[in-house]
Scaffold this motif. Structure first.
Motif, mmCIF file in Angstrom:
data_model
loop_
_atom_site.group_PDB
_atom_site.id
_atom_site.type_symbol
_atom_site.label_atom_id
_atom_site.label_comp_id
_atom_site.label_asym_id
_atom_site.label_seq_id
_atom_site.Cartn_x
_atom_site.Cartn_y
_atom_site.Cartn_z
ATOM 1 N N ASP A 1 -42.002 28.356 41.899
ATOM 2 C CA ASP A 1 -41.026 27.932 42.800
ATOM 3 C C ASP A 1 -39.842 28.596 42.426
ATOM 4 N N LEU A 2 -39.161 29.126 43.173
ATOM 5 C CA LEU A 2 -37.961 29.797 43.011
ATOM 6 C C LEU A 2 -36.697 29.022 43.716
ATOM 7 N N ARG A 3 -35.779 28.663 43.020
ATOM 8 C CA ARG A 3 -34.655 27.552 43.714
ATOM 9 C C ARG A 3 -33.558 28.720 43.934
ATOM 10 N N GLU A 4 -33.176 28.425 45.284
ATOM 11 C CA GLU A 4 -31.822 29.151 45.849
ATOM 12 C C GLU A 4 -30.550 28.672 44.783
ATOM 13 N N LYS A 5 -29.942 29.635 44.445
ATOM 14 C CA LYS A 5 -28.604 29.395 43.515
ATOM 15 C C LYS A 5 -27.649 28.896 44.814
ATOM 16 N N LYS A 6 -26.920 27.505 44.304
ATOM 17 C CA LYS A 6 -26.138 27.046 45.355
ATOM 18 C C LYS A 6 -24.654 27.394 44.871
ATOM 19 N N ARG A 7 -23.710 26.723 45.208
ATOM 20 C CA ARG A 7 -22.397 27.116 44.837
ATOM 21 C C ARG A 7 -21.989 26.842 43.295
ATOM 22 N N LYS A 8 -21.108 27.812 42.607
ATOM 23 C CA LYS A 8 -20.893 27.634 41.200
ATOM 24 C C LYS A 8 -20.118 26.475 41.096
ATOM 25 N N ILE A 9 -20.634 25.598 39.734
ATOM 26 C CA ILE A 9 -19.963 24.327 39.713
ATOM 27 C C ILE A 9 -19.377 24.588 38.297
ATOM 28 N N MET A 10 -19.995 25.280 37.434
ATOM 29 C CA MET A 10 -18.936 25.419 36.203
ATOM 30 C C MET A 10 -19.075 26.953 35.529
ATOM 31 N N GLU A 11 -18.102 27.236 35.124
ATOM 32 C CA GLU A 11 -17.986 28.906 34.620
ATOM 33 C C GLU A 11 -17.558 28.701 32.853
ATOM 34 N N ILE A 12 -18.515 29.311 32.265
ATOM 35 C CA ILE A 12 -18.150 29.473 30.848
ATOM 36 C C ILE A 12 -17.806 30.871 30.722
ATOM 37 N N SER A 13 -16.387 31.207 30.259
ATOM 38 C CA SER A 13 -16.140 32.571 30.164
ATOM 39 C C SER A 13 -15.706 33.058 28.724
ATOM 40 N N GLY B 1 -11.419 31.789 25.118
ATOM 41 C CA GLY B 1 -12.456 31.833 26.354
ATOM 42 C C GLY B 1 -12.042 30.373 26.916
ATOM 43 N N SER B 2 -12.725 30.332 27.958
ATOM 44 C CA SER B 2 -12.699 28.992 28.867
ATOM 45 C C SER B 2 -13.723 28.130 29.350
ATOM 46 N N VAL B 3 -13.647 26.986 29.774
ATOM 47 C CA VAL B 3 -14.732 26.387 30.561
ATOM 48 C C VAL B 3 -13.875 25.679 31.706
#
Length: 592
Positions: free
Chosen positions: A296-308, A361-363
């Motif tokens: 089962d390969l789930r397609e990535k949807k929109r980015k909801i969080m970004e940890i940098s 960094g940031s969240v």
């Protein structure tokens, strides 16, 4: 061999605060015999009476009816209290709840000191116990600074220093990572083997039970099955009916046998070597090619969080709990966060809704309304906490109101004192988390461990968060409770909620997560699908992980098949026993 523990026709009913007996008996005429020097497990669903039985044996409770004899002493006689207690040690599920000393060696000394052991014998007992469990070099360390696995070893050291003849473990591995769990169990088995200590373990972990000499299955306050692990697990239908499950490796043997229309005998599952031989034999005897399983390969949807580039230190940058973490989280996925105890998982998830503020960094949260919020901005925190819900590892710490209904509604009321359809939203959140509506009027402190977990989850779900962060949501639940919890989690994922799941159970992480993110000593070391991270034992160990039990066993079966049939081509592992069995059988049949 003489019995260390003898329980005959024991009944027990808990009483309410006003002294009235509850309607249901916790123990209902239960009988059990445990031989001296043996290593036994008690299995059963939540609420079956397992822990109550253990408390009766250790005289934490006295039976209403029946006889209890421990080490030849009548345990129903209150005058014999100390004779039993000084020879019977108890290790609980949560290591933090059993630490009484500030310093490691002080905690180990507490028990024998209360038995009246004087110096220099006290000093010798403490040092010997700490050396035995491998904590001697940490004897001057603050107990609170130890990892979860080290704290459980500390509990064992405290028990050892009392020189007990019986050791009772009540879900003592439930909160440990796989490596710490195996170290802990190896230590317990060493004590049983070398010191002759009788060990009675209460567990929901079928793999742990499979390591024991004998298993007792308890349901509704009575023993319904007893025997060796092979005898117990040779009745899969009975096991399932009891709300339990087979260990993953044994489950795979049954699934392959089903495809070859073979019967699994007791001798086929008595040990690992027998299971491998049986799985290979069944795979070779299959005649029909099953449908090819698909990953089962789930397609990535929109980015909801970004940890940098996230870094955090608790000691002014002498050491880092997190160091340069980078990760994108996508809408509607289950992301498992894994790693050994103390690697930084809890520090990481505490950054996701602003409980801990990044030092560097940031969240960032990309909300449904198109705005971008960051945890480093104080004005954004309230909005982030509306959209990022967090359920901690110990749900009882999140419950505090008079009733479950009030507890669930609390967060929503904090946003506004006048909420429309409040009762309807409470009921909806309770239903989504698997709570019965009748439970809403109860005190949260009357609930079982599984119900508390669901109540804490409902208190977050009522906020309708975009992201739900769960720290060990199924720890301490019986197999059915775990399955129910993951059914809820998968339903939330399918409805669009993003799930970030901290787990020590590699089989569950592999089975349910769309991606796995691994932290080792504060650093991100891997991110990807389960079949990538667990491609081999060597790769998993390099990440500081242990292989899922199903993958590990399937790998041994495949190696034996390849030895006998070098021409076959095998697919990457599947986290589901039925699919993995189909994959193995199909590979063998295609080769022929």
């Amino acid at each position: 061999m003489a019995n260390a523990i003898s329980v005959k026709s024991v009944s027990f009913t808990y009483r309410t605060e006003d002294g009235e007996s509850r309607s249901t008996k916790a123990l209902d005429g239960i009988s059990i015999e445990v031989e001296s020097g043996s290593y036994c497990a008690i299995l059963g669903p939540n609420g079956s009476g397992k822990s109550t039985l253990a408390k009766i044996i250790d005289i934490l409770e006295l039976p209403d009816e029946g006889q209890v004899c421990v080490l030849g002493v009548n345990a129903t006689n209150e005058e014999e209290f100390y004779r039993i207690r000084e020879n019977c040690a108890y290790v609980f599920q949560n290591p933090d709840n059993q630490i009484v000393g500030t310093i490691v060696e002080e905690d180990v000394a507490f028990g024998p000191e209360n038995l009246g052991i004087k110096l220099p014998e006290l000093r010798e007992r403490v040092d010997e116990a700490l050396k035995y469990v491998g904590l001697y070099d940490l004897r001057k360390r603050e107990a609170a600074a130890l990892s979860g696995g080290q704290k459980q070893k500390l509990a064992i050291a405290g028990a050892l220093a009392m020189q007990p003849k019986v050791l009772i473990l009540d879900e003592s591995t439930a909160m440990l990572d796989p490596v710490s769990r195996d170290e802990f169990l190896d230590l317990v088995e060493k004590m049983n083997r070398e010191k002759g200590i009788t060990v009675l373990t209460i567990t929901h972990d079928m793999n742990e039970a499979a390591r024991c000499e004998k298993i007792f299955v308890v349901e509704h306050g009575q023993v319904t099955m007893s025997g060796t692990p092979a005898q117990i697990f040779s009745h899969p239908d009975v096991i399932k009916k009891a709300g339990l499950e087979l260990p993953p490796d044994i489950s795979l043997v049954y699934e392959i046998a089903k495809l070859s229309e073979s019967q699994v005998a007791e001798d086929d599952i008595k040990d690992r070597e027998s299971r491998i031989k049986a799985a290979v034999r069944f795979a070779e005897s299959a005649k029909d090619i099953p449908e090819a399983p698909v990953h089962d390969l789930r397609e990535k949807k929109r980015k909801i969080m970004e940890i940098s580039d996230l870094s955090f230190s608790y000691d002014n940058k002498k050491t880092y709990a997190l160091e340069h973490i980078n990760l994108d989280v996508y809408e509607g996925e289950i992301l498992a966060v894994v790693g050994k105890s103390g690697c930084g998982k809890t520090t990481f998830i505490s950054h996701l809704n602003g409980i801990v503020k990044p030092q560097s960094g940031s969240v960032k949260l990309f909300s449904r309304d198109g705005n971008i919020y960051t945890t480093s901005k104080k004005k954004d925190i309230a909005e982030i906490r509306k959209n990022v819900g967090l359920v901690f590892q110990y749900p009882e710490y999140q419950l505090f109101e008079e009733t479950v209904e009030k507890d669930i509604a609390y967060g929503l009321l904090c946003q506004s004192k006048e909420q429309e359809n409040l009762k309807a939203r409470v009921k909806e959140a309770a239903t989504m988390s698997g709570l019965d509506v009748e439970t809403l009027e109860k005190s949260p402190f009357e609930l079982s461990g599984g119900q508390k977990r669901r109540a804490a989850l409902a208190g977050v779900l009522i906020m309708k968060p975009q992201v739900l962060v769960l720290d060990e949501p199924a720890a301490g639940l019986d197999p059915k409770g775990r399955a129910d919890m993951f059914e809820i989690i998968c339903a939330l994922r399918d409805s669009g909620t993003t799930i970030i799941l901290v787990s020590h159970n590699m089989d569950e992480a592999a089975r349910y997560a769309d991606r796995i993110f691994c932290i080792k000593e504060g650093k991100a070391v891997a991110e990807g699908a389960a079949e990538e991270l667990f491609e081999s034992n060597e790769r998993a160990r390099g990440y500081g992980l242990s292989m899922p039990i199903l993958y590990d066993f399937a790998d041994m079966v495949k190696k034996e098949l390849l030895r006998k049939h070098p021409e076959i081509s095998l697919m990457p592992p599947f986290p589901d026993p039925a699919k993995e069995a189909s994959s193995i059988v199909r590979s063998v049949l295609h080769a022929e």
